[in-house]
Design an enzyme around this catalytic site. Sequence first.
Site, PDB file in Angstrom:
ATOM      1  N   GLU A 289     -20.699 -38.091  28.765  1.00 37.64           N
ATOM      2  CA  GLU A 289     -21.880 -38.346  30.025  1.00 37.64           C
ATOM      3  C   GLU A 289     -20.676 -37.653  31.105  1.00 37.64           C
ATOM      4  OE1 GLU A 289     -24.461 -41.269  29.781  1.00 37.64           O
ATOM      5  OE2 GLU A 289     -24.744 -40.849  27.425  1.00 37.64           O
TER       6      GLU A 289
HETATM    7  C1  FAD Z   1     -17.094 -38.498  20.634  1.00 39.70           C
HETATM    8  C2  FAD Z   1     -17.644 -37.829  21.622  1.00 39.70           C
HETATM    9  C3  FAD Z   1     -19.191 -37.357  21.348  1.00 39.70           C
HETATM   10  C4  FAD Z   1     -20.074 -36.244  21.926  1.00 39.70           C
HETATM   11  N1  FAD Z   1     -21.457 -36.162  21.781  1.00 39.70           N
HETATM   12  C5  FAD Z   1     -21.542 -34.759  22.388  1.00 39.70           C
HETATM   13  C6  FAD Z   1     -23.136 -35.389  22.475  1.00 39.70           C
HETATM   14  O1  FAD Z   1     -23.902 -35.580  21.721  1.00 39.70           O
HETATM   15  N2  FAD Z   1     -23.864 -34.249  23.219  1.00 39.70           N
HETATM   16  C7  FAD Z   1     -23.068 -32.781  23.479  1.00 39.70           C
HETATM   17  O2  FAD Z   1     -23.751 -31.937  24.116  1.00 39.70           O
HETATM   18  N3  FAD Z   1     -21.740 -33.391  24.027  1.00 39.70           N
HETATM   19  C8  FAD Z   1     -21.954 -34.173  23.273  1.00 39.70           C
HETATM   20  N4  FAD Z   1     -20.039 -34.725  23.845  1.00 39.70           N
HETATM   21  C9  FAD Z   1     -19.408 -33.552  24.602  1.00 39.70           C
HETATM   22  C10 FAD Z   1     -18.743 -34.427  25.605  1.00 39.70           C
HETATM   23  O3  FAD Z   1     -19.504 -34.670  26.768  1.00 39.70           O
HETATM   24  C11 FAD Z   1     -17.800 -33.614  26.921  1.00 39.70           C
HETATM   25  O4  FAD Z   1     -16.763 -33.671  25.555  1.00 39.70           O
HETATM   26  C12 FAD Z   1     -18.111 -33.380  28.056  1.00 39.70           C
HETATM   27  O5  FAD Z   1     -18.692 -32.633  28.390  1.00 39.70           O
HETATM   28  C13 FAD Z   1     -16.394 -33.116  28.330  1.00 39.70           C
HETATM   29  O6  FAD Z   1     -16.379 -31.178  28.246  1.00 39.70           O
HETATM   30  P1  FAD Z   1     -14.594 -30.844  27.163  1.00 39.70           P
HETATM   31  O7  FAD Z   1     -14.398 -32.149  26.603  1.00 39.70           O
HETATM   32  O8  FAD Z   1     -15.204 -29.611  27.155  1.00 39.70           O
HETATM   33  O9  FAD Z   1     -13.904 -31.699  27.921  1.00 39.70           O
HETATM   34  P2  FAD Z   1     -13.260 -30.254  29.884  1.00 39.70           P
HETATM   35  O10 FAD Z   1     -15.202 -30.314  30.074  1.00 39.70           O
HETATM   36  O11 FAD Z   1     -12.541 -29.115  29.196  1.00 39.70           O
HETATM   37  O12 FAD Z   1     -12.411 -31.452  30.750  1.00 39.70           O
HETATM   38  C14 FAD Z   1     -11.826 -31.332  30.597  1.00 39.70           C
HETATM   39  C15 FAD Z   1     -11.078 -32.356  31.838  1.00 39.70           C
HETATM   40  O13 FAD Z   1     -11.297 -31.644  33.052  1.00 39.70           O
HETATM   41  C16 FAD Z   1     -12.084 -32.418  33.823  1.00 39.70           C
HETATM   42  N5  FAD Z   1     -12.691 -31.578  35.125  1.00 39.70           N
HETATM   43  C17 FAD Z   1     -13.641 -30.953  34.890  1.00 39.70           C
HETATM   44  N6  FAD Z   1     -13.915 -29.615  34.922  1.00 39.70           N
HETATM   45  C18 FAD Z   1     -13.473 -30.935  36.888  1.00 39.70           C
HETATM   46  C19 FAD Z   1     -13.192 -30.485  38.033  1.00 39.70           C
HETATM   47  N7  FAD Z   1     -14.487 -29.760  38.795  1.00 39.70           N
HETATM   48  N8  FAD Z   1     -13.046 -31.344  38.618  1.00 39.70           N
HETATM   49  C20 FAD Z   1     -11.806 -32.103  37.894  1.00 39.70           C
HETATM   50  N9  FAD Z   1     -11.471 -32.100  37.294  1.00 39.70           N
HETATM   51  C21 FAD Z   1     -12.139 -30.622  35.687  1.00 39.70           C
HETATM   52  C22 FAD Z   1     -13.010 -33.040  33.078  1.00 39.70           C
HETATM   53  O14 FAD Z   1     -13.111 -34.316  33.844  1.00 39.70           O
HETATM   54  C23 FAD Z   1     -11.846 -33.362  31.843  1.00 39.70           C
HETATM   55  O15 FAD Z   1     -11.335 -34.650  32.430  1.00 39.70           O
HETATM   56  C24 FAD Z   1     -19.711 -35.079  23.168  1.00 39.70           C
HETATM   57  C25 FAD Z   1     -17.796 -35.581  23.187  1.00 39.70           C
HETATM   58  C26 FAD Z   1     -17.226 -35.945  22.237  1.00 39.70           C
HETATM   59  C27 FAD Z   1     -15.962 -36.878  22.665  1.00 39.70           C
END
Ligand code: FAD
Length: 805
Positions: free
Chosen positions: A498
Amino acid sequence: MILLLTLLAIWSLAYFKAKLPVWTAVFAVLLALAMFTGSPESPFWRLIWLIFLAAAVVLNVAAIRRHLISKPLLSIFRKMLPPISRTEREALEAGTVWWDGELFSGNPDWGKLLSRPEPRLTAEEEAFIAGPVEELCRMLDDWRIAEEFRDLPPEVWRFIREKGFFGLIIPEEYGGLGFSALAHSDVIMKIAGRSYAAAVTVMVPNSLGPAELLLRYGTEAQKDYYLPRLARGEEIPCFALTAPEAGSDAASIPDTGVVCRGTYAGEETIGILLNWDKRYITLGPVATVIGLAFRLFDPEHLLGDRDAPGITLALVPVGTPGITIGTRHDPLGIPFQNGPNWGRDVFIPIDCVIGGAAGVGQGWRMLMEGLAAGRSISLPALSTGGAKLVARAVGAYARIRRQFRLPIGRFEGIEESLARIAGSAYLMDAARTVTCGAVDTGERPSVISAIVKYHCTERMRGVVNDGMDVMGGYAISMGPRNLIGRLYQAAPIGVTVEGANILTRSMIIFGQGVIRCHPFILKELQAVADDDPMRGLTEFDRLLCDHVGYTVANAARSLFHGVTGGRLIKAPSGPAQRYFQAATRLSTAFALAADVTLLTLGGTLKRREKLSGRLADILGHLYLISAILKRFEDRDWPVSELPLVKWGCEDSLLKIQESFTGLLRNLPFRPAAWFLRLCIFPLGRPFSGPGDSLGHRVADILLEPSSVRDQLTAGIFLPEEPDEPLGRLEDALVKVIAAEPVEQKLRDAIRDGRIRAGTEVDTLEAGLNAGIISSDEAERMQLALEARREAIRVDDFPALGRKTT
Ligand SMILES: Cc1cc2nc3c(=O)[nH]c(=O)nc-3n(C[C@H](O)[C@H](O)[C@H](O)COP(=O)(O)OP(=O)(O)OC[C@H]3O[C@@H](n4cnc5c(N)ncnc54)[C@H](O)[C@@H]3O)c2cc1C
């Protein structure tokens, strides 16, 4: 003398936000005074008056000011401002501005916050929590869920569906429970203290997902069909947004839908051909209906004249041909259902789009608005439940576990960790309840929801880390007796979902806040973008004058509050008055710093995430202080909670000061930093954080049963059975405390040489034989020794790899 008078006049005019004509008149008088104290006939004065008159005319005659000042500034602004994309604009427009607007104003009106009703549960909500939620908690065996079933057991799934846990937010007219945000939050918090996996399972259908989206945007037919089925648990929803190449940057979803003609359920219709590849989807592996986010294209213009209507949300039954539900991810060993799914050439009718044809291209707005409310509730509840459990369990453990005949909780090093645990749990609960109260009165506070989500999930991570340190090997040895090891594993999950926290802190909170909550920025942006240039210029000119007055006033007020330590600020009286004053003082400083930072960095601030993150921390901590104060006032200032209130406020005040220090040290335009330092900390940095004796009092709350300990951990599941890990700790805590006077008698006897020192059992026997303690007292001590030994025991397994009991 004249110089002093001038400085005083400038400060007073600024402080009281005097209008331009008043500034002009006062300066005219000052100039005249200065002239007559010197040599009035000097040509120098003729030049000065000429300059003064020219400036006065330019500033006071609106048409001239507009032409000579506002117009050039407007065109600089137009060039400077980065273009705002549609998704950015929709994110900015989502939700409401609430207390965050007051904090940005630099002069928060505490009456507005304190006069809001105290958030309370209805009788029905209380009965649900005391009934089905309590029963569910009793059914949950988190160890077996994680190690044996790797899922919730079938009877738990059944119970959750049948008792309406998936329909907490669905109104009663659709068969749901129609609960308030506070009740929803209380339910999740209670389950979270028992089983993180179960709490997530209940949380997701009630959070951002099909039910919430249908309630707000669904057509009547969609609501009538889906909501009763969701409420009864006949449909299990999931929400699929994240893709391998779109996580935090969800707006760049690569998944597509193309409008075309096709056949659905044997009928020819206009629909959408979908292709997607999603991952991390909670409840995905068991869902019956997917709330799907995709980018919609309409190349044949079957729906309208737009080629690419944009992000759209649809409800797709999992049985639709072309869908594959993948296997499962393993989120840090917490076995809630989570996995990938994908679709190849899946055809759905337009009716599946949330909101029907009217919902086409509205997906991002729907998501952002849903997030503005949902993020305020679910993750803060989950995190607070975890923190309360840690507070209760770790406090008891620290009292019963001894070293050198002293409870470890009495060592100052441990006390520091305990104080952080207790203070954070209090602060999180305050933020959770106050924010839910706002949602229940119709607010959808997008910036505050990001603040609460960020701070609660980060605090939970800190609390559980502290708890691990205090419990040592007991917390590290996994097994049914371990109460917090699983929470330690789970902590990063809330941090990531989220809105991942780094992004939330460094881009969203201040980035959105400054545009949404600032009294002028959004209106100025709208004036800059106005299609009617004359109207835009007139509005921009008016806003510019007010904005300059506001910034100058904040500088004057900040300096004044800095010099007087904020003591003259009007604030609600009572034991927390100084904290109200400090928060107002720092709100003024924040408003000033925000303006100066924006003025010196302009659009590049978007990339200066370290600076934006510090401003976000200041705003966030101001909100936390506000929540603590609101809660304390709501409860009529309970004296027993005062140490927790002080600890929370002083901790946040120090953190705000540290963020200001970092900001001032790193602002690239140094004169701006010097000016801010003078206005904000004219007499140095005043806040030093919670003192040692305050920390001692706060830690003490966790170390023995009391009403304030109960209040601090209220709402979590408290098993009464002593064969439950928490029940065992509670039982030992009571017995160990009851035996302490007996121990003292024995210690005194050893010191006086009446009996010899030995093991606890030997000493007990010697004391009994020597008549130092009675047989009742000996029994009390014996019970305490047994309870303690049982409570601090950890699990061991015959063969690792088969850790079932
Ligand atoms: C257990 C679990 C349950 C989930 N459930 C759902 C679900 O039900 N439905 C759904 O759609 N998604 C779900 N998600 C997805 C979740 O919302 C994403 O994991 C989240 O949006 C982060 O995306 P990512 O993991 O690809 O990380 P990334 O987007 O790759 O981010 C990696 C890091 O980079 C940082 N970052 C990225 N961009 C920037 C920026 N511009 N400036 C500074 N920092 C930045 C982020 O804060 C993070 O720390 C779930 C994820 C998990 C792990």
